[in-house]
Design an enzyme around this catalytic site. Structure first.
Site, PDB file in Angstrom:
ATOM      1  N   ASP A  42      10.739 -14.760  -1.720  1.00  0.00           N
ATOM      2  CA  ASP A  42       9.427 -15.394  -1.657  1.00  0.00           C
ATOM      3  C   ASP A  42       9.070 -15.506  -0.175  1.00  0.00           C
ATOM      4  OD1 ASP A  42       8.104 -17.252  -4.249  1.00  0.00           O
ATOM      5  OD2 ASP A  42       7.068 -17.087  -2.325  1.00  0.00           O
ATOM      6  N   ASN A  95       6.856  -9.173  -9.057  1.00  0.00           N
ATOM      7  CA  ASN A  95       6.016 -10.253  -9.596  1.00  0.00           C
ATOM      8  C   ASN A  95       5.064 -10.859  -8.571  1.00  0.00           C
ATOM      9  OD1 ASN A  95       5.437 -12.820 -11.275  1.00  0.00           O
ATOM     10  ND2 ASN A  95       6.440 -13.608  -9.427  1.00  0.00           N
ATOM     11  N   TYR A 169      -9.018  -9.004  -7.829  1.00  0.00           N
ATOM     12  CA  TYR A 169      -7.752  -9.266  -8.520  1.00  0.00           C
ATOM     13  C   TYR A 169      -7.601  -8.346  -9.731  1.00  0.00           C
ATOM     14  CZ  TYR A 169      -4.237 -11.782 -11.272  1.00  0.00           C
ATOM     15  OH  TYR A 169      -3.130 -12.107 -12.013  1.00  0.00           O
TER      16      TYR A 169
END
Lengths: 278, 277
Positions: A42, A95, A169
């Site tokens: 992350d 992800n 998006y």
């Protein structure tokens, strides 16, 4: 012959990008429960450390490494760290994603910064993540790549909303689906499966921002809380009448990452209570 | 709670389970702890298939049933509910590629349209009609329809093999649409409805397809049916492998479990990437 759920992925090592919170954390948790050793990356090391500590306390082998998927070198380093620490990567879950650029909550329309960030994180980030693990997977004779797209990347339905903010998006997520199809063909000869999961609407930080935006840029709304508006929308737009959870996405990823899905490749699977169907 | 690896005694009715894909689904679900009500048009074949599962320590019970007749499916559902108290999972699988004599024809006939729609479409409707009320009463259930990647959009330019497979493909497209609509219909009762679209499997159905291709293309005459099948795999499959009935069973196990409780109205190809959606 009956397996236990903890054997579904036993002996496998998974890397989940954007794994410190939201959907990514749900996926990491389920993969760990199903027997995999899990690495997460992350943006912030502190967020990684917190997730590692929580999952480690539950007894799972987990590694956290800070990385920026939009930066190819950063992703290469993260993958190399994981292979050094855990020996291999069998499963990549790409992800990490963003909805729009900073300050979107108050804008009805997209701007150039939205196109840039959705492309660099949602599209190029997924590409960088795959490219970092592909040589390793080829060398090992196989692997599983699961890309987290969105049902927003499917064809839209309905009428004009007066808000174009979500388009960058959606376009980026359509890109992830097409990347999944194309990469599946490229990697099939190497016994690497590539599939996508398309989540519906989950109550995460991202969705809270999206519903905050709706309240901010449209008149009034229902007058309820952002969460109330979300729940109301789920009842009205999702056949099963509810939002999904990060764990629901994790369960689909676990299946696609398991030997059970050896013959599934190039597919995009909606996990969205039937809100869109393919 | 169930998951893809453990169906924990779920009562599962599978049509067309005496052989081919249906039998593979029954095997896998049984290994994962489901109780199988195994139905086939040929009741003797159902008995043999159920016995094979029992030999491996599974729970399977044979039933006869003709999916083309609503009363037959009503009777089947009632018999299964009477025996086991409920139906948790319904797998509509019984299907046909065409009318008898299909192997020897290049072009479709009226009978092919009737046979494929009678079994592949109306058969699924009859079965769902019979079982859904039981599931609605319990506010829970899983319906999984076995469609085909042939029901997706076609690709390619060559049509040298005649059009005899068109009724089958159209019927399987209808199964996918039926899956979408039934999912919306049953969602308020917490029943999910999904489809699995198998790719290319060496089953009695593909034996017939291979014979049909040899009829349509004289250049294939010297090859065995299995060789025609293997050539099709090489030509069309990115993964380069055939699928097996057990591969289909594994996808069904996932969709039938609590792991898939938020998945409804979807069709999942299990086809080595030959068609993508």
């Amino acid at each position: 012959m009956t397996q236990s759920s903890a054997e579904q992925l036993s002996g496998k090592v998974a890397l989940v990008t954007g794994g410190a919170r939201g959907i990514g954390l749900g996926i990491a948790t389920v993969l760990a429960e199903r027997g995999a050793d899990v690495a997460i990356c992350d943006l912030a090391q502190s967020a990684c450390d917190e997730a590692v500590s929580d999952l480690g306390a539950a007894g799972y082998t987990i590694l956290g490494t800070a990385a920026d998927v939009a930066d190819r070198d950063s992703m290469n380093r993260a993958v190399s760290n994981v292979i050094t620490a855990l020996g291999q990567i069998d499963i990549l879950v790409a992800n990490a994603g963003v909805w729009a650029s900073d300050g979107f909550e108050d804008r009805p329309e997209y701007n150039d910064a939205d196109w840039d960030i959705t492309h660099s994180v949602n599209v190029r980030g997924v590409v960088h993540s795959a490219e970092a693990v592909i040589p390793h997977m080829k060398e090992r004779g196989g692997g599983k790549i699961v890309n987290i797209a969105s049902h927003g990347g499917r064809k839209p339905r309905g009428t004009a909303t007066g808000r174009t903010l979500g388009l960058p998006y959606s376009v980026s997520k359509a890109g992830v689906i097409q990347w999944t199809h194309g990469l599946a063909i490229e990697l099939a000869p190497f016994n690497i499966n590539v599939n996508a999961v398309c989540p519906g609407e989950l109550w995460t930080n991202m969705i809270e921002g999206i519903y905050t935006n709706r309240q901010n840029v449209t008149d009034g709304g229902s007058g309820g809380s952002v969460r109330d508006e979300y729940d109301e929308s789920m009842r009205n737009t999702v056949p099963l009448g509810r939002g999904q959870t990060p764990r629901d996405i994790g369960h689909a990823v676990a299946f696609l990452s398991s030997d059970d899905a050896a013959e599934v490749t190039g597919q995009a699977l909606n996990v969205n209570g039937g809100a869109r169907m393919n | 709670m169930t998951d893809a690896t453990n169906l924990d005694g779920a009562v599962t009715l599978i049509t067309g389970a005496g052989r081919g894909i249906g039998q593979g689904i029954a095997e896998v679900l049984s290994e994962r702890g489901a109780v199988i009500a195994l139905s086939d048009l040929d009741a003797d074949r159902a008995v043999v298939a159920a016995d094979a599962i029992k030999v491996n320590g599974g729970n399977a019970f044979p039933f006869g049933g003709d999916t083309t007749i609503q009363e037959s499916m009503d009777g089947l559902a009632a018999a299964v509910v009477e025996e086991f108290g409920r139906i948790d999972i319904l797998v509509c699988n019984a299907g046909v590629i065409g009318a008898p004599g299909y192997q020897d024809r290049v072009d479709h006939t009226e009978e092919d349209w009737d046979a494929t729609f009678g079994v592949n479409v109306k058969g699924f409707v009859h079965t769902a009609n019979a079982v859904a009320p039981h599931m609605q009463e319990r506010n829970a259930g899983r319906v999984i329809n076995i469609a085909s990647h042939g029901g997706r959009k076609p690709r390619g330019a060559k049509a040298v093999l005649g059009n005899v497979q068109a009724p089958y493909s159209v019927s399987k497209a209808a199964v996918i649409q039926w899956t979408h609509l039934l999912a919306i219909e049953l969602a308020p009762n917490n029943i999910t409805v999904n489809a699995v679209c198998p790719g290319t499997l060496w089953t009695p159905m593909w034996e017939a397809i291979a014979e049909n291709r040899k009829t349509a293309d004289p250049e294939l005459a010297e090859f065995s049916g299995r060789e025609v099948f293997e050539q099709s795999i090489r030509d069309r499959m990115p993964m380069g492998r055939e699928q097996t009935p057990r591969d289909i069973g594994k996808a069904v196990a996932f969709l039938a479990s609590d792991d898939a409780s938020e998945i409804t109205g979807q069709a999942l190809n299990v086809n080595g990437g030959a068609v993508m959606n």
